[in-house]
Every structure is written in structure tokens, then in C-alpha cells.
Design a protein around this motif. Sequence first.
Motif, PDB file in Angstrom:
ATOM      1  N   VAL A  81      42.996  39.117  31.530  1.00 17.75           N
ATOM      2  CA  VAL A  81      42.492  38.804  32.859  1.00 17.75           C
ATOM      3  C   VAL A  81      41.255  37.956  32.645  1.00 17.75           C
ATOM      4  O   VAL A  81      40.384  38.300  31.841  1.00 17.75           O
ATOM      5  CB  VAL A  81      42.147  40.095  33.646  1.00 17.75           C
ATOM      6  CG1 VAL A  81      41.399  39.766  34.926  1.00 17.75           C
ATOM      7  CG2 VAL A  81      43.410  40.875  33.952  1.00 17.75           C
ATOM      8  N   MET A  83      38.060  36.131  34.577  1.00 18.76           N
ATOM      9  CA  MET A  83      37.251  36.004  35.780  1.00 18.76           C
ATOM     10  C   MET A  83      36.717  34.581  35.835  1.00 18.76           C
ATOM     11  O   MET A  83      35.959  34.166  34.951  1.00 18.76           O
ATOM     12  CB  MET A  83      36.092  37.009  35.760  1.00 18.76           C
ATOM     13  CG  MET A  83      36.507  38.463  35.694  1.00 18.76           C
ATOM     14  SD  MET A  83      37.579  39.026  37.038  1.00 18.76           S
ATOM     15  CE  MET A  83      36.626  38.611  38.484  1.00 18.76           C
ATOM     16  N   ARG A  85      35.877  31.238  38.862  1.00 23.45           N
ATOM     17  CA  ARG A  85      35.978  30.571  40.164  1.00 23.45           C
ATOM     18  C   ARG A  85      36.513  29.147  40.017  1.00 23.45           C
ATOM     19  O   ARG A  85      36.844  28.512  41.000  1.00 23.45           O
ATOM     20  CB  ARG A  85      34.599  30.539  40.839  1.00 23.45           C
ATOM     21  CG  ARG A  85      34.126  31.908  41.304  1.00 23.45           C
ATOM     22  CD  ARG A  85      32.776  31.846  41.989  1.00 23.45           C
ATOM     23  NE  ARG A  85      31.698  31.366  41.140  1.00 23.45           N
ATOM     24  CZ  ARG A  85      30.956  32.134  40.351  1.00 23.45           C
ATOM     25  NH1 ARG A  85      31.159  33.418  40.311  1.00 23.45           N
ATOM     26  NH2 ARG A  85      29.995  31.618  39.621  1.00 23.45           N
ATOM     27  N   THR A  88      42.360  27.742  37.499  1.00 27.19           N
ATOM     28  CA  THR A  88      43.476  28.094  38.381  1.00 27.19           C
ATOM     29  C   THR A  88      44.709  28.320  37.531  1.00 27.19           C
ATOM     30  O   THR A  88      44.755  27.926  36.364  1.00 27.19           O
ATOM     31  CB  THR A  88      43.765  26.975  39.407  1.00 27.19           C
ATOM     32  OG1 THR A  88      44.051  25.768  38.697  1.00 27.19           O
ATOM     33  CG2 THR A  88      42.596  26.760  40.347  1.00 27.19           C
ATOM     34  N   ARG A  95      46.098  36.163  33.756  1.00 28.28           N
ATOM     35  CA  ARG A  95      45.912  36.204  35.209  1.00 28.28           C
ATOM     36  C   ARG A  95      44.474  35.821  35.505  1.00 28.28           C
ATOM     37  O   ARG A  95      43.537  36.382  34.919  1.00 28.28           O
ATOM     38  CB  ARG A  95      46.214  37.609  35.742  1.00 28.28           C
ATOM     39  CG  ARG A  95      46.177  37.707  37.257  1.00 28.28           C
ATOM     40  CD  ARG A  95      46.758  39.020  37.755  1.00 28.28           C
ATOM     41  NE  ARG A  95      46.068  40.174  37.244  1.00 28.28           N
ATOM     42  CZ  ARG A  95      45.009  40.751  37.822  1.00 28.28           C
ATOM     43  NH1 ARG A  95      44.510  40.250  38.931  1.00 28.28           N
ATOM     44  NH2 ARG A  95      44.459  41.819  37.290  1.00 28.28           N
ATOM     45  N   VAL A  97      41.311  35.666  38.038  1.00 30.80           N
ATOM     46  CA  VAL A  97      40.760  36.374  39.200  1.00 30.80           C
ATOM     47  C   VAL A  97      39.446  35.678  39.570  1.00 30.80           C
ATOM     48  O   VAL A  97      38.570  35.535  38.713  1.00 30.80           O
ATOM     49  CB  VAL A  97      40.523  37.866  38.884  1.00 30.80           C
ATOM     50  CG1 VAL A  97      39.909  38.594  40.070  1.00 30.80           C
ATOM     51  CG2 VAL A  97      41.826  38.533  38.452  1.00 30.80           C
ATOM     52  N   SER A  99      36.846  36.457  41.740  1.00 29.59           N
ATOM     53  CA  SER A  99      35.584  37.120  42.110  1.00 29.59           C
ATOM     54  C   SER A  99      35.645  38.626  41.876  1.00 29.59           C
ATOM     55  O   SER A  99      36.712  39.178  41.623  1.00 29.59           O
ATOM     56  CB  SER A  99      35.272  36.845  43.588  1.00 29.59           C
ATOM     57  OG  SER A  99      36.287  37.411  44.409  1.00 29.59           O
ATOM     58  N   ASP A 100      34.467  39.266  41.969  1.00 29.80           N
ATOM     59  CA  ASP A 100      34.280  40.712  41.880  1.00 29.80           C
ATOM     60  C   ASP A 100      34.708  41.289  40.525  1.00 29.80           C
ATOM     61  O   ASP A 100      35.626  42.121  40.454  1.00 29.80           O
ATOM     62  CB  ASP A 100      35.016  41.409  43.029  1.00 29.80           C
ATOM     63  CG  ASP A 100      34.637  42.880  43.148  1.00 29.80           C
ATOM     64  OD1 ASP A 100      33.578  43.295  42.613  1.00 29.80           O
ATOM     65  OD2 ASP A 100      35.427  43.633  43.764  1.00 29.80           O
ATOM     66  N   GLU A 104      37.303  44.437  39.919  1.00 24.40           N
ATOM     67  CA  GLU A 104      38.559  44.181  39.209  1.00 24.40           C
ATOM     68  C   GLU A 104      38.678  45.075  37.984  1.00 24.40           C
ATOM     69  O   GLU A 104      39.736  45.668  37.731  1.00 24.40           O
ATOM     70  CB  GLU A 104      38.659  42.711  38.805  1.00 24.40           C
ATOM     71  CG  GLU A 104      39.926  42.353  38.066  1.00 24.40           C
ATOM     72  CD  GLU A 104      41.200  42.487  38.888  1.00 24.40           C
ATOM     73  OE1 GLU A 104      42.285  42.523  38.271  1.00 24.40           O
ATOM     74  OE2 GLU A 104      41.137  42.568  40.133  1.00 24.40           O
ATOM     75  N   ARG A 107      39.460  48.642  38.988  1.00 24.85           N
ATOM     76  CA  ARG A 107      40.871  48.762  39.361  1.00 24.85           C
ATOM     77  C   ARG A 107      41.759  48.835  38.116  1.00 24.85           C
ATOM     78  O   ARG A 107      42.647  49.681  38.013  1.00 24.85           O
ATOM     79  CB  ARG A 107      41.278  47.570  40.242  1.00 24.85           C
ATOM     80  CG  ARG A 107      42.665  47.681  40.847  1.00 24.85           C
ATOM     81  CD  ARG A 107      43.023  46.447  41.660  1.00 24.85           C
ATOM     82  NE  ARG A 107      43.230  45.257  40.842  1.00 24.85           N
ATOM     83  CZ  ARG A 107      44.261  45.069  40.017  1.00 24.85           C
ATOM     84  NH1 ARG A 107      45.183  45.982  39.881  1.00 24.85           N
ATOM     85  NH2 ARG A 107      44.368  43.950  39.327  1.00 24.85           N
TER      86      ARG A 107
END
Length: 189
Positions: A81, A83, A85, A88, A95, A97, A99-100, A104, A107
Amino acid sequence: MRTVSFGMNISLDGYCDHTFANPDEALMDYFTAMMDGVDLFFFGRVMYQLMFPYWEEVAKAQSGTAAENKFAERFSAIDRVVMSRTLTGGDEKTRIVPSDPAGELLRLKQQPGKKISVDTVSMLPELISAGLIDEFNLVVHPVIVGKGRRLLEAGSLQEKLDLKLVETIRFKSGCMALHYESCTKSIIS
């Protein structure tokens, strides 16, 4: 509940720039073994772009030493994962992500699975403050570099974090692998 493990190479003066490190075979074997219980990487954009596609290319071409090739194969096989901004897309193993990071990671920590490896310093203060890091694996290299990115910037934590030393491994190269557990209970424990 999954364990979240933070890992990083660090100089004696607290910098985390990978350009100062030149791991030998024993250290590469250690890094490979560290991934045995890991089924997910959690990266920031900078660390992700530093590590990929470099290690994927080494794995495909088998262009490193035997120890580097083994590391590259294992490293490339693990889901991640990222993180970011600005990035893409992604691929079957990645994957993105936007934000946050703490939300994340929380979760992901609550999902079934093996260990999550966090390998980024950009989000470290936020993740520590949220109580999400269960263990720290730092490899201290016998070098003073005097510049670069620090593990933590002054004032980046609201409170100190107490750690318990679990294991120390000394390498012939002069590197020390330090494994600590957090003495602070996770926010979701």
C-alpha cells in the motif's frame, strides 16, 4: 490483530538516507529473513519510488549478487500500500491511497493477515502518535553522514515513546540490528 513493524537503515548520527549504506551478504540475508512473516508493505511515495522498480528489475534480471537476488525476489512478491497524493494507478501488487495514513494503517491492522512492514519516515510521527507501530527494527550503520533525512525531526512527537530492546545482532561489517517492541499499548488493543 496484525503486528506493525517499522524498519529502517540509520547512520550513527540518525540519518536515514539509503545512499550511505552498502549492505554485505550477511546484511542482505538478514533483510530477507525479516520479510518471512510479512505479507504487506506500507510505504510513502518517496520510499516506494526508491525501492520500486529497482528491486523488481533485479528480481527479473537476476542482476545482483546471490543474496541481493534472493532479497529482490522476496521483496517483489509482497503486496504493498502506497500513501501518495500524486501517484495514480498501481498494479496487481500495489494499491495507492491518497490520504489518512493512520486511518488506513489502522484498518489494515484490524484485517486478518501476517505482519505489516512500514518502511517510510515521512509518516512515522503520525503513526507513532496514533499508537500503530508495535515494533522497530533499526539497522545502525557505522558511519556519520551529517546530512539527509532524520528518523524523526525535533518536535515531531507529542510524547516520548518507550521501547523494550528484544534482540541485538552484530554483523562483521560493524552494523548493528536492533529490534525493539513498543511499551505503549496500541490505540486499538
